[in-house]
Enzyme design. Structure first.
Site, PDB file in Angstrom:
ATOM      1  N   GLU A 254       0.922  -1.171  -0.141  1.00  0.00           N
ATOM      2  CA  GLU A 254      -0.013  -0.182  -0.008  1.00  0.00           C
ATOM      3  C   GLU A 254       0.937   1.305   0.035  1.00  0.00           C
ATOM      4  O   GLU A 254       2.047   1.358   0.957  1.00  0.00           O
ATOM      5  CB  GLU A 254      -1.035   0.141   1.186  1.00  0.00           C
ATOM      6  CG  GLU A 254      -1.803   1.151   1.225  1.00  0.00           C
ATOM      7  CD  GLU A 254      -2.703   1.390   2.461  1.00  0.00           C
ATOM      8  OE1 GLU A 254      -3.731   2.014   2.387  1.00  0.00           O
ATOM      9  OE2 GLU A 254      -2.107   0.890   3.448  1.00  0.00           O
ATOM     10  N   ASP A 328     -11.513   0.944   2.547  1.00  0.00           N
ATOM     11  CA  ASP A 328     -10.888   2.328   3.191  1.00  0.00           C
ATOM     12  C   ASP A 328     -11.660   3.377   2.202  1.00  0.00           C
ATOM     13  O   ASP A 328     -11.467   4.452   2.591  1.00  0.00           O
ATOM     14  CB  ASP A 328      -9.521   2.721   2.687  1.00  0.00           C
ATOM     15  CG  ASP A 328      -8.627   1.926   3.917  1.00  0.00           C
ATOM     16  OD1 ASP A 328      -9.060   1.543   5.129  1.00  0.00           O
ATOM     17  OD2 ASP A 328      -7.400   1.544   3.550  1.00  0.00           O
TER      18      ASP A 328
HETATM   19  C1  GLC Z   1      -4.317   1.316   5.819  1.00  0.00           C
HETATM   20  C2  GLC Z   1      -5.505   0.419   5.839  1.00  0.00           C
HETATM   21  C3  GLC Z   1      -6.444   1.114   6.729  1.00  0.00           C
HETATM   22  C4  GLC Z   1      -5.969   1.175   8.035  1.00  0.00           C
HETATM   23  C5  GLC Z   1      -4.555   1.799   8.091  1.00  0.00           C
HETATM   24  C6  GLC Z   1      -3.896   2.076   9.324  1.00  0.00           C
HETATM   25  O1  GLC Z   1      -4.647   2.438   5.272  1.00  0.00           O
HETATM   26  O2  GLC Z   1      -6.020   0.030   4.637  1.00  0.00           O
HETATM   27  O3  GLC Z   1      -7.667   0.383   6.820  1.00  0.00           O
HETATM   28  O4  GLC Z   1      -6.713   1.992   8.958  1.00  0.00           O
HETATM   29  O5  GLC Z   1      -3.728   1.677   7.133  1.00  0.00           O
HETATM   30  O6  GLC Z   1      -3.384   0.700   9.636  1.00  0.00           O
END
Ligand code: GLC
Ligand code: CA
Length: 550
Positions: A254, A328
C-alpha cells in the site's frame, strides 16, 4: 518476492472479515462464514483472496491494530478455522494473501507493554521521545486519524509516535531487532502456506532522521518526511533478500501518494525490484482532494489521466494492481457511478478497470453493486477516523452538512455487511449484526442476482471470464482515445492475435458514439454490454466491449 509471477494471472477478492459472512450466529463475520462462501468466490472467477487483518486485536481500527501477529482472532474462529480456509482455498486453486501491518502495533501488544516499562530488548521497539522543555510535542507532525502524531505515556513518561489512532503505536523500523521480528512473522505465515502479503502503509516505515518539523504541508504535516522515507528501499530489500526470495509468494505494498515513477524504484522488473505490486491512490481521487472527506464533483478526466498514467508509466517494467473499491473508501456506484443507474453504472465501472493491464482486485459486495450507507445519526459510525472527522473537524458547520460529509467520505460506507439475501439482516447473520445493514438489501443481494442472468453479479462473472480468455487483456498494449471527453472513457488493448475496444460512459446523458480511427465497428463482435441493444448513441452509464480477431 518469489521467482514465479503467478499473480499476473489472478483475480483477487478482498475480504474484510467482520462484514463478510457470519458463520456462528454471533453477529460478527468469521472464517466459518468464509469457508461456506469459498465456492461462491471461486464462481466469480476469482482465484485469490486478500484477507484484511484476522489477527487478535482490540479492534480500535477494526483489526489494523494488532496485538498478536502469530494467531487468528478467536472471534474469527482461531487458527483451526484459518487452516481450514487456507486448505479449502488451495484445494480450489486459489491463493491466499494476508495483511501485514507492521508500521504500527496495537498499544495492547506485549512489545508495547514492555517497551513502555523499558524492559529489554523492547525499549527501542517504538518511536519514543521526551517532551520538549516547555512540555511541547517532539515535533509538529499530524496523525492521519486523530489529532497530532504523539501521545503521552504516563508509564514511561515520554511521548510515542502514532501516525494513525492513539492505540496504534508506530514501530521503530530503524531498530534491527524490529526488522528481525517482521521477518519472523513473515516466515511463520509463509511456512504455514500463505501465498503472500498486502503490506499496510508500508511506505511509512522509515521516518526521516531527526524527525524534523514540517513547514511545508498545510495539513497532514510530516507526510513528506515519513512517506517513502530514507531507508524504505533498504528495508524492503532486506525483507526480500532474507525472506520473500526464499518462497513462491507475492508482495503488494500500500503506497499513499505514489507516482508511477516512484513506484518503479520498488517494482521495476528490470532493475532492483523489491516488491511485486503497489496500491496507488490516484484513481481514488477523481471526486476528492487528498482524502475522501474533501469531496468535490467527480471529474472523469482526472480519473482517465490517472488510469493512463499508470498503464503507460509501468509499461514494460512494472505490473499494475487494479482496483476500484476496498475497505478504505466509500462505494464506487455512489461515487463515480450513479445510484439512480445503479445496475448500469456498477457494470460499467466493472468493465472500466477489469480490462486494463494488471492484477484486478474485487472488494466484497462490489460484485453485486452495493452502494453507500446513509445513517441518520453520526453516532452510528464505528470507524475511528470517521468519528474524529465528525467531532473535531469543521465543527462550525451545521450538523446536516457535517453528516453529509461523512456520507461521502467515510470508510464505513463500504463496511456494512455483505448482502447475501433478502432475508432478515441480509442473510449475513442469524444473530444481531455487529454493524448496520444497508437498508437496500431487499433489492440488492446475492441471492436475487444469482437468479438473474442480467445482474451485476453475472456481469462480473462474464467480464472476469473474458479477461481470462483474451490474451490481449493480459499482455496487449494499452491506448486511450478521446482524452478530452468528460463523458466517455475509451481504451483499447491489442496484441498480435486480437484487439478490444472498451467504451465506458460516466454520465446519464446520451452521448454520440464515434469509433476511434482504425476501428471498424461493423466488423467487430460485441462481447460485453449493459443494455439489451448496443446501437446508436451511448446511453446512460452504458458500456460496450468490442472484439476484433486478427
Ligand atoms: C491502511 C489500511 C487502513 C488502516 C490504516 C492503518 O491504510 O488500509 O484500513 O486504517 O492503514 O493501519
Ligand atoms: Ca461470527
Amino acid at each position: 518476492m518469489g521467482k514465479n509471477q503467478w499473480y499476473k494471472d489472478k483475480v483477487f477478492y478482498q475480504i474484510w472479515p467482520r462484514s463478510f459472512k457470519d458463520g456462528n450466529g454471533d453477529g460478527m463475520g468469521d472464517l466459518l462464514g468464509v469457508y461456506e462462501k469459498l465456492d461462491y468466490i471461486k464462481s466469480l472467477g476469482c482465484d485469490g483472496i486478500w484477507f484484511s487483518p484476522l489477527y487478535p486485536s482490540p479492534g480500535v481500527d477494526c483489526g489494523y491494530d494488532i496485538s498478536d501477529y502469530y494467531d487468528i482472532a478467536p472471534e474469527f474462529g482461531g487458527m483451526e478455522a484459518f487452516k481450514k480456509v487456507l486448505d479449502g482455498a488451495h484445494q480450489r486453486g486459489m491463493k491466499v494473501i494476508m495483511d501485514l501491518v507492521v508500521n504500527h502495533t496495537s498499544t495492547e501488544h506485549e512489545w508495547f507493554k514492555k517497551s513502555r516499562q523499558k524492559i529489554e530488548p523492547y525499549t527501542d521497539y517504538y518511536i519514543w521521545r521526551p517532551a520538549k522543555p516547555n512540555g511541547k510535542l517532539p515535533n509538529n507532525w499530524d496523525s492521519l486519524f486523530e489529532g497530532k502524531a504523539w501521545a503521552w505515556d504516563e508509564v514511561r513518561g515520554e511521548y510515542y509516535m502514532h501516525l494513525f489512532a492513539i492505540e496504534q503505536a508506530d514501530l521503530n523500523m530503524d531498530n534491527p531487532l524490529v526488522r528481525e521480528e517482521v521477518k519472523n512473522i513473515l516466515r511463520f505465515w509463509l511456512d504455514m502456506g500463505v501465498d503472500g502479503f498486502r503490506e499496510d502503509v508500508i511506505t511509512f516505515i522509515s521516518k526521516k532522521e531527526g524527525l524534523p518539523d514540517d513547514h511545508i504541508m498545510p495539513a497532514s504535516k510530516g507526510i513528506l518526511y515519513f512517506n517513502h522515507g530514507p531507508h524504505l528501499h533498504e528495508y524492503l530489500e532486506e525483507f526480500d533478500r532474507d525472506v520473500f526470495s526464499h518462497y513462491d509468494c507475492m508482495t503488494l505494498a500500500e503506497a499513499p501518494m505514489v507516482t508511477p515513477k516512484k513506484a518503479l524504484k520498488y517494482i521495476d522488473e528490470t532493475n532492483n525490484r523489491v516488491l511485486d505490486m503497489m496500491i496507488q491512490f490516484s484513481t481514488q481521487e477523481a471526486d476528492c482532494l487528498f482524502m475522501d472527506f474533501n469531496h468535490i464533483p467527480f471529474k472523469l478526466r482526472k480519473l482517465k489521466r490517472a488510469y493512463s498514467n499508470w498503464q503507460n508509466g509501468l509499461e514494460g517494467k512494472g505490473w499494475n494492481m487494479l482496483y476500484i473499491e476496498n475497505h478504505d473508501h466509500p462505494r464506487m456506484v455512489s461515487r463515480y457511478g450513479s445510484e439512480k443507474y445503479r445496475v448500469e453504472s456498477a457494470k460499467m465501472l466493472a468493465a472500466s478497470y477489469l480490462f486494463l493491464k494488471g492484477t484486478p482486485f474485487v472488494y466484497q459486495g462490489q460484485e453485486i453493486g452495493m452502494s453507500n450507507w446513509y445513517p441518520s445519526d453520526p453516532e452510528m459510525y464505528e470507524d475511528v477516523q470517521t468519528r474524529w472527522q465528525y467531532f473535531n473537524v469543521g465543527t462550525k458547520k451545521s450538523p446536516e452538512k457535517r453528516l453529509q460529509r461523512l456520507w461521502h467520505g467515510s470508510r464505513d460506507s463500504a463496511r456494512t455487511p455483505v448482502q447475501w439475501s433478502g432475508e432478515e439482516n441480509a442473510g449475513f447473520t442469524t444473530g444481531k449484526p455487529w454493524f448496520f445493514v444497508n437498508e437496500n438489501y431487499v433489492d440488492v443481494n446475492v441471492a436475487s442476482q444469482e437468479q438473474d442472468e442480467e445482474s451485476v453479479l453475472n456481469f462480473y462473472r462474464k467480464a472476469i471470464a473474458l479477461r481470462k480468455e483474451l490474451s490481449c487483456v493480459k499482455n496487449g498494449s494499452y491506448t486511450e482515445y478521446n482524452k478530452a471527453s468528460s463523458a466517455l472513457y475509451t481504451y483499447s488493448r491489442e496484441d498480435e492475435k486480437q484487439k478490444i475496444l472498451v467504451v465506458c460512459s460516466f454520465t446519464e446523458k446520451e452521448v454520440p458514439f464515434r469509433a476511434p480511427k482504425g476501428f471498424d465497428i461493423d466488423s467487430a463482435r460485441l462481447i460485453l454490454q449493459n443494455y439489451p441493444k448496443a446501437e446508436g448513441n451511448i446511453k446512460a452509464y452504458e458500456v460496450r466491449v468490442y472484439l476484433w480477431n486478427k
